[in-house]
Design a protein around this motif. Structure first.
Motif, PDB file in Angstrom:
ATOM      1  N   SER A   1       0.832  -1.202   0.000  1.00 40.59           N
ATOM      2  CA  SER A   1       0.000   0.000   0.000  1.00 40.59           C
ATOM      3  C   SER A   1       0.866   1.252   0.000  1.00 40.59           C
TER       4      SER A   1
ATOM      5  N   SER B   1      -4.004   0.115  -6.071  1.00 46.27           N
ATOM      6  CA  SER B   1      -3.394   0.945  -5.038  1.00 46.27           C
ATOM      7  C   SER B   1      -4.297   2.112  -4.658  1.00 46.27           C
TER       8      SER B   1
ATOM      9  N   ASN C   1      -7.100   0.619  -2.615  1.00 46.19           N
ATOM     10  CA  ASN C   1      -6.517   0.218  -1.337  1.00 46.19           C
ATOM     11  C   ASN C   1      -6.253   1.422  -0.449  1.00 46.19           C
TER      12      ASN C   1
ATOM     13  N   GLU D   1      -9.497   2.484   1.094  1.00 46.30           N
ATOM     14  CA  GLU D   1      -9.931   1.488   2.078  1.00 46.30           C
ATOM     15  C   GLU D   1      -9.102   1.579   3.348  1.00 46.30           C
ATOM     16  N   MET D   2      -7.797   1.683   3.204  1.00 44.69           N
ATOM     17  CA  MET D   2      -6.920   1.753   4.377  1.00 44.69           C
ATOM     18  C   MET D   2      -7.079   3.075   5.114  1.00 44.69           C
TER      19      MET D   2
ATOM     20  N   GLN E   1      -2.885  -5.136   7.577  1.00 44.30           N
ATOM     21  CA  GLN E   1      -3.549  -4.932   6.294  1.00 44.30           C
ATOM     22  C   GLN E   1      -2.755  -4.006   5.388  1.00 44.30           C
TER      23      GLN E   1
ATOM     24  N   ALA F   1      -7.311  -9.856  -5.288  1.00 45.09           N
ATOM     25  CA  ALA F   1      -7.264  -8.427  -5.620  1.00 45.09           C
ATOM     26  C   ALA F   1      -8.140  -8.173  -6.849  1.00 45.09           C
TER      27      ALA F   1
END
Length: 259
Positions: A34, A97, A100, A103-104, A169, A233
């Motif tokens: 990430s 990416s 992600n 989301e992160m 994660q 993914a």
């Protein structure tokens, strides 16, 4: 059985050789992390395409490459096919990416909110939403927290667990040639839409254009409604198909330019 064109042959060989020497340390260093991870390195946008998490993973990707890749390479030539393959791979990495990152970022914001107001109810809600595959391992702690919701040590442990979930994660690498291969599948479907294919799980032939629609629809649905136990993914697959579509349409538009 298969027509191994030059670039497809080289890509297959590199992937297999890398797979044979791959270990956890190599995946941690060269898998795509990430943008929020301290382990992220721009070179991972390239190197992740040659790493795979297991035999079934590399087998499915290489079958896709050798089934659909040769016709594209014969149609375009080695140089254009090579560019197309890596363009789709980079595109899949960028879309993955970007998704992600958001989301992160949501997980990080949830952790900040939990730190400000820790309780069993808010911890339970955080775990339900963000624990994913870690949930089963946390069941004993959840039961303990439920019994002693005001215990200061348990509350501090819950904060540490929330932080660990984020770290695990955000530091989990994405690997595989799937994005590039899904781009190849999309390219095949766009250029040879009426070619009939026989699939192992279907007793009847299916045209390439319908196969692409099926793949794309499944990946989009799975990416949006991803199950907690799903570690695929899907947005990387979608990214490969999307960038393949964009590049092929761009190349097609160039043919209509006259000088």
């Amino acid at each position: 059985m298969f027509n191994f064109t030059p670039v497809v042959r080289v890509l297959l060989l590199i992937n297999v050789l890398v797979f044979l020497v791959t270990n956890d340390a190599i995946i941690d260093q060269f898998g795509l992390h990430s943008f929020l991870s301290d382990q992220f390195n721009p070179i991972q946008l390239l190197t992740h395409m040659f790493l795979h998490g297991g035999f079934n993973h590399i087998l499915s990707n290489m079958i896709g490459l050798i089934v659909f890749g040769p016709m594209l390479e014969q149609f375009w030539g080695p140089r254009r096919f090579t560019f197309f393959y890596f363009f789709c791979g980079f595109g899949s990495a960028l879309l993955f990416s970007a998704v992600n990152y958001f989301e992160m970022h949501d997980v990080y914001e949830a952790i900040q909110a939990y730190r400000a107001n820790p309780s069993f109810e808010s911890f339970s809600a955080f775990i339900d939403q963000h624990a994913g595959s870690y949930y089963d391992r946390l069941v004993p702690f959840i039961e303990q927290f439920k019994k002693f919701p005001n215990d200061s040590k348990t509350i501090q442990d819950s904060i540490a667990i929330a932080n660990k979930i984020f770290t695990n994660q955000v530091d989990e690498p994405m690997v595989g040639a799937s994005g590039a291969v899904f781009g190849v599948i999309m390219g095949f479907g766009l250029l040879f839409p009426n070619t009939e294919l026989f699939l192992l799980f279907l007793p009847i032939p299916i045209k390439a254009k319908y196969l692409v629609i099926m793949y794309g629809g499944y990946e989009l649905y799975s990416g949006i409604y991803r199950a907690q136990s799903d570690n695929v993914a899907h947005f990387a697959h979608i990214g490969g198909m999307l960038f393949a579509f964009i590049l092929i349409k761009y190349w097609g538009s160039q043919r209509k330019t006259f000088y």
